[in-house]
Design a protein around this motif. Structure first.
Motif, PDB file in Angstrom:
ATOM      1  N   LYS A 280       1.046  -1.196  -0.044  1.00  0.00           N
ATOM      2  CA  LYS A 280      -0.230   0.038   0.024  1.00  0.00           C
ATOM      3  C   LYS A 280       0.926   1.081   0.019  1.00  0.00           C
ATOM      4  N   GLN A 281       0.326   2.390  -0.647  1.00  0.00           N
ATOM      5  CA  GLN A 281       1.085   3.765  -0.548  1.00  0.00           C
ATOM      6  C   GLN A 281       1.547   4.055   0.804  1.00  0.00           C
TER       7      GLN A 281
ATOM      8  N   LEU B 231       4.873   2.610   2.260  1.00  0.00           N
ATOM      9  CA  LEU B 231       6.012   2.878   1.462  1.00  0.00           C
ATOM     10  C   LEU B 231       7.114   3.925   2.241  1.00  0.00           C
TER      11      LEU B 231
ATOM     12  N   PRO C 123       5.822   7.511   1.251  1.00  0.00           N
ATOM     13  CA  PRO C 123       4.315   7.414   0.930  1.00  0.00           C
ATOM     14  C   PRO C 123       4.167   8.590   0.220  1.00  0.00           C
ATOM     15  N   GLU C 124       4.490   9.900   0.248  1.00  0.00           N
ATOM     16  CA  GLU C 124       4.159  10.894  -0.677  1.00  0.00           C
ATOM     17  C   GLU C 124       4.487  10.695  -2.202  1.00  0.00           C
ATOM     18  N   ARG C 125       5.309   9.938  -2.206  1.00  0.00           N
ATOM     19  CA  ARG C 125       6.010   9.610  -3.714  1.00  0.00           C
ATOM     20  C   ARG C 125       5.141   8.549  -4.446  1.00  0.00           C
ATOM     21  N   ALA C 126       4.571   8.860  -5.669  1.00  0.00           N
ATOM     22  CA  ALA C 126       3.748   7.815  -6.241  1.00  0.00           C
ATOM     23  C   ALA C 126       4.521   6.686  -6.630  1.00  0.00           C
ATOM     24  N   LYS C 127       4.092   5.380  -6.387  1.00  0.00           N
ATOM     25  CA  LYS C 127       4.741   4.091  -6.693  1.00  0.00           C
ATOM     26  C   LYS C 127       4.734   3.696  -7.964  1.00  0.00           C
ATOM     27  N   ARG C 128       5.924   3.560  -8.580  1.00  0.00           N
ATOM     28  CA  ARG C 128       6.120   3.170  -9.981  1.00  0.00           C
ATOM     29  C   ARG C 128       7.150   2.038 -10.028  1.00  0.00           C
TER      30      ARG C 128
ATOM     31  N   PRO D  55      -0.845   1.389 -12.765  1.00  0.00           N
ATOM     32  CA  PRO D  55      -1.492   1.691 -11.514  1.00  0.00           C
ATOM     33  C   PRO D  55      -2.686   0.743 -10.984  1.00  0.00           C
TER      34      PRO D  55
ATOM     35  N   GLU E  67      -2.596  -5.056  -4.649  1.00  0.00           N
ATOM     36  CA  GLU E  67      -2.666  -4.844  -3.146  1.00  0.00           C
ATOM     37  C   GLU E  67      -3.858  -5.257  -2.794  1.00  0.00           C
TER      38      GLU E  67
END
Length: 303
Positions: free
Chosen positions: A204-205, A208, A211-216, A222, A229
């Motif tokens: 989950k975001q 991370l 967490p403020e950065r988008a997961k790539r 996405p 998830e």
């Protein structure tokens, strides 16, 4: 066991023998000399000398000759350097099974600590790279490999063969998620980069490290990551449910199998089932046979 029955397998003093007195069990092929491990060994001997002596035993049929039990690669590397003699450990038994065949390869975390200790003692990175036959970038990468990895995770993976890239992936997760992922890897006995990426995709975001950065993740959209998830949440819930009841279920299974085994020893019961419920009899027999294969000791005791 009486302590007098224990015999030391080696002479306590190291001896220096000429190479012409040592009889190898095999020759090192040209193909073996091309292997990375062989080249690392040769480079290590070139930089810091021989660390582990050869293991030999006396030839009773040939006075002055010794059989090489362990160290064929070291012998070849030293011969290629023009050496004429070598330090050896004298073994009492003419047997090779007890030596390097029982030695495990250095785990990734252990290699990290070895490099850190060497650097802390003042060994230059260039010399360490030459001794390990790697480029200096490899040493720099290993030196920072566990930065951002929780101590609990390091402890769990300390004796596992884990790719450094896997630690890069773990570093992208928060501390608690790192522990969860390490536990999943241990449960599955899977420490590959692909499995680590899949677990990162299912993270989950909010779990991370940033967490403020988008997961790539390369090759995943996405939507695919969101689906993973959800599936991982369901899988973890199922796993915890099974884990919670596993001990009790196994106990009930063992008791039931024991009862069925004793029941099948009763000839009257077996005859009745054979005449009236053949399919039930076959099912019970299959359970007993599987139980006997899993526990041959219990089967012997039942007999």
């Amino acid at each position: 066991m009486d302590i007098t029955d224990v015999r030391i397998a080696f002479e306590q003093n190291i001896v220096v023998l000429p190479f012409e007195a040592i009889l190898p069990l095999k020759q090192v092929s040209d193909e073996a000399k091309k292997l990375i491990r062989y080249n690392r060994l040769a480079k290590s001997i070139e930089e810091i000398g021989l660390i582990e002596p050869l293991v030999v035993s006396k030839q009773l049929s040939d006075e002055g000759k010794y059989l090489l039990l362990d160290g064929h690669w070291r012998r070849k590397a030293l011969l290629d350097r023009g050496e004429t003699s070598v330090r050896c450990i004298m073994a009492h038994d003419d047997e090779t099974f007890t030596y390097n065949k029982r030695i495990n390869h250095l785990a990734t975390v252990q290699e990290y600590f070895m490099i850190k200790r060497a650097l802390a003692r003042g060994v230059p990175e260039e010399k360490l790279a030459k001794a390990l036959d790697v480029n200096i970038g490899h040493i720099k990468r290993r030196r920072t490999m566990l930065d951002g990895i929780g101590p609990d995770v390091v402890e769990m993976l300390k004796d596992k063969m884990v790719s450094p890239i896997t630690f890069d992936i773990l570093r992208r997760m928060g501390p608690m998620r790192q522990i969860e992922v390490a536990e999943l890897m241990l449960s599955a006995a899977n420490f590959t980069v692909g499995y680590a990426r899949a677990l990162l995709a299912a993270t989950k975001q909010g779990d991370l490290a940033k967490p403020e950065r988008a997961k790539r993740i390369d090759g995943m959209t996405p939507e695919q990551m969101a689906r993973m998830e959800r599936e991982m949440d369901i899988l973890q819930q199922d796993f915890k449910a099974v884990e919670a009841s596993y001990g009790e279920d196994v106990l009930h299974l063992v008791l039931a199998c024991g009862y069925i085994s004793k029941l099948m020893c009763n000839e009257r019961v077996e005859r009745y089932l054979a005449e009236n419920h053949r399919e039930i009899l076959e099912g019970l027999k299959s359970i007993v046979s599987v139980t006997s294969l899993d526990n041959p000791v219990a089967e012997a005791q039942a007999r």
